[in-house]
Design an enzyme around this catalytic site. Structure first.
Site, PDB file in Angstrom:
ATOM      1  N   LYS A   1     -37.631 -45.980 -50.520  1.00  0.00           N
ATOM      2  CA  LYS A   1     -38.916 -46.536 -50.947  1.00  0.00           C
ATOM      3  C   LYS A   1     -38.914 -48.052 -50.750  1.00  0.00           C
ATOM      4  O   LYS A   1     -37.893 -48.708 -51.034  1.00  0.00           O
ATOM      5  CB  LYS A   1     -39.144 -46.169 -52.420  1.00  0.00           C
TER       6      LYS A   1
ATOM      7  N   SER B   1     -43.488 -41.579 -61.012  1.00  0.00           N
ATOM      8  CA  SER B   1     -43.656 -41.850 -59.578  1.00  0.00           C
ATOM      9  C   SER B   1     -42.727 -41.106 -58.638  1.00  0.00           C
ATOM     10  O   SER B   1     -42.924 -41.163 -57.426  1.00  0.00           O
ATOM     11  CB  SER B   1     -43.523 -43.343 -59.316  1.00  0.00           C
TER      12      SER B   1
ATOM     13  N   SER C   1     -46.220 -43.272 -57.433  1.00  0.00           N
ATOM     14  CA  SER C   1     -46.278 -44.260 -56.378  1.00  0.00           C
ATOM     15  C   SER C   1     -45.342 -43.984 -55.210  1.00  0.00           C
ATOM     16  O   SER C   1     -45.511 -44.582 -54.146  1.00  0.00           O
ATOM     17  CB  SER C   1     -45.961 -45.640 -56.948  1.00  0.00           C
TER      18      SER C   1
HETATM   19  N1  GLN Z   1     -48.592 -43.885 -62.093  1.00  0.00           N
HETATM   20  C1  GLN Z   1     -47.902 -44.656 -63.087  1.00  0.00           C
HETATM   21  C2  GLN Z   1     -48.368 -46.079 -63.065  1.00  0.00           C
HETATM   22  O1  GLN Z   1     -49.215 -46.395 -62.277  1.00  0.00           O
HETATM   23  C3  GLN Z   1     -46.427 -44.554 -62.867  1.00  0.00           C
HETATM   24  C4  GLN Z   1     -45.934 -45.410 -61.773  1.00  0.00           C
HETATM   25  C5  GLN Z   1     -44.471 -45.324 -61.551  1.00  0.00           C
HETATM   26  O2  GLN Z   1     -43.806 -44.415 -62.065  1.00  0.00           O
HETATM   27  N2  GLN Z   1     -43.954 -46.285 -60.825  1.00  0.00           N
HETATM   28  O3  GLN Z   1     -47.931 -46.889 -63.825  1.00  0.00           O
END
Ligand code: GLN
Length: 477
Positions: A78, A177, A153
């Site tokens: 990532k 994410s 994400s």
């Molecule tokens: N979707 C969640 C957020 O926007 C989690 C994001 C993540 O786990 N990096 O904060």
């Protein structure tokens, strides 16, 4: 065999390496060709020449009888995980030119294990989002239906594994994410216990919640990647040495107790809920005992998460000021103007929203009402999970309330935040959880989540393996 080598699991690929049926160079070239011909936008940077020279070395090692379970395996990372000499953008315009001078500990460990780092995957800017639409490098199209998001994400990572553009990938999980995109793309995604994997070199979003973990095609492969990256690291003082992981997963859940919390049973779409019911029935059929447990603070978890994660993000992202890292505004009158103009020009709107929420909940007038209160509720959530898990081997729940939504379908931030409702409580409690594919709803993949006791990654992967085998129509032993 050589035509579809990109579709193999890591286990099958390395067996083929050992039988000399295929080489790492061939597997790497096959993935690179897929990436080149792809319109999915999974990657921000592809490391073609580095990957090929690493693959050559891996083939050499294997010829000499050296090498382990990841030697020569193409793996994606990532793009919020630092890679020495390779662009690390966090999908932000702010870091579009940032090349770290060091490797994150997990990258160093993957390299030591002989893995081939094939490229850096797309994500929501600074890992803030649930659809990958917040990327400065464009949305990612879900390989199962290109009109849909891959989740976020770690959307590029999950989709790269699902579309055979990598055999496995690293993602980061602050509130879901890794698991939510795994669910949307039909792959396995594991968020380890907080502290099990070093965060050194992971660009910080919310430091008390962030964890790095694997996305893979099978539970066995997820275990293999996890083994390569776990462990205490002196460069991350929050990291810890976890108890040893199992040598292999047997998928035997006979006599295990699986908790189902009533609070996790509402809110999912009908078709997803129906799949989840089938997963419970499958676990029972395999000899597990289903037990009702309660996490009564569940309803508060989403609010707690958005207060705490935004507060930490506001603090962590204050380093992007146009002076130290990344981009800088062209014209400015003084230092304050430089900060303002750089941050205005190079942060995207979701990141700005989180910074504003974070500074608000930390400000002197509101600290007690929001941040302090959220921290107290966090302790309640942790205790309730501990109590629930003391009587069972894992808690089963859906990973996300829906299947992958259409690109552009979510129009308000709150709508998007709701897709994290089943995943964020786990980060708040610091526990491990895995999402495993369990059939389809409306023709799209559905994941179920197994949440476990701290450092019981082996236990939850084993439950997940039982469900994986059952979903594929086989019988777990
Ligand atoms: N979707 C969640 C957020 O926007 C989690 C994001 C993540 O786990 N990096 O904060």
């Amino acid at each position: 065999m050589k035509d579809d080598i990109t579709a193999l699991s890591i286990k099958a690929l390395t067996e083929a390496f050992d039988k000399r049926e295929v080489s790492s160079v061939e597997a790497t070239k096959a993935c690179l060709a897929r990436i080149k011909n792809s319109d999915l936008n999974n990657y921000i940077t592809v490391c073609e020449s580095e990957a090929l020279s690493c693959a050559e070395k891996a083939d050499e090692s294997r010829k000499n009888g050296e090498g382990g379970p990841l030697t020569g395996v193409p793996i994606a990372v990532k793009d919020n995980i630092s890679t020495e000499g390779v662009l690390t953008t966090c999908a932000s315009k702010f870091l579009q030119n940032y090349v770290p001078p060091f490797d994150a500990t997990v990258v160093e460990k993957l390299k030591k294990a002989g893995a081939v780092i094939i490229g850096k995957t797309n994500l929501d800017e600074f890992a803030m989002g649930s659809t990958n639409e917040n990327s400065a490098f464009g949305a990612v199209k879900n390989v199962k239906d290109k009109s849909r998001v891959p989740g976020g994400s770690s959307g590029g990572s999950a989709n790269a594994v699902a579309s055979f553009e990598a055999y496995a990938a690293l993602g980061s999980d602050t509130g879901g994410s890794i698991r939510q995109p795994a669910s949307y793309c039909g792959v396995v995604g594991l968020k380890p216990t907080y502290s099990a994997v070093s965060r050194y070199g992971l660009v910080a979003f919310a430091s008390s919640l962030d964890q790095i973990g694997p996305l893979a095609r099978t539970t066995d492969d997820a275990l293999t990647v996890l083994k390569a990256i776990v462990g205490r690291d002196s460069l991350d003082t929050t990291s810890a040495n976890a108890p040893a992981l199992p040598a292999a997963l047997d998928g035997n859940i006979k006599g295990k107790t699986i908790g189902v919390a009533e609070q996790f049973l509402t809110g999912a779409d009908k078709a997803v809920a129906a799949q989840f019911d089938k997963a419970i029935a499958a676990a029972e059929k395999l000899g597990a005992r289903i037990k009702k447990v309660s996490i009564s603070s569940f309803d508060a978890a989403l609010a707690v998460y958005y207060v705490i994660s935004s507060a930490e993000a506001a603090s962590n992202l204050s380093r992007y000021d146009g002076v130290k890292y990344g981009m800088r505004a062209d014209k400015f009158s003084d230092i304050a103007d430089l900060y303002t103009k750089s941050r205005t020009a190079y942060f995207g709107s979701e990141v700005k929203r989180r910074i504003m929420i974070g500074n608000y909940v930390l400000s002197s007038g509101y600290y007690d009402a929001y941040y302090l209160k959220a921290s107290k509720v966090r302790t309640v959530i942790m205790r309730e999970f501990d109590a629930a898990l003391s009587g069972c081997d894992g808690i089963l729940c859906p990973t996300a309330p829906t299947v992958a939504p259409k690109i552009g379908a979510q129009t308000t931030p709150a709508e998007t935040y709701l897709s994290d409702v089943y995943t964020v409580p786990v980060n708040i409690a610091g526990l491990p959880a895995v999402s495993v594919p369990f059939g389809e709803a409306d023709g799209l993949p559905v994941g179920v989540q197994v949440i476990g006791k701290a450092f019981d990654e082996g236990g939850i992967l084993n439950i997940a393996k039982a469900l994986e085998v059952s979903a594929k129509g086989g019988a777990a032993c």
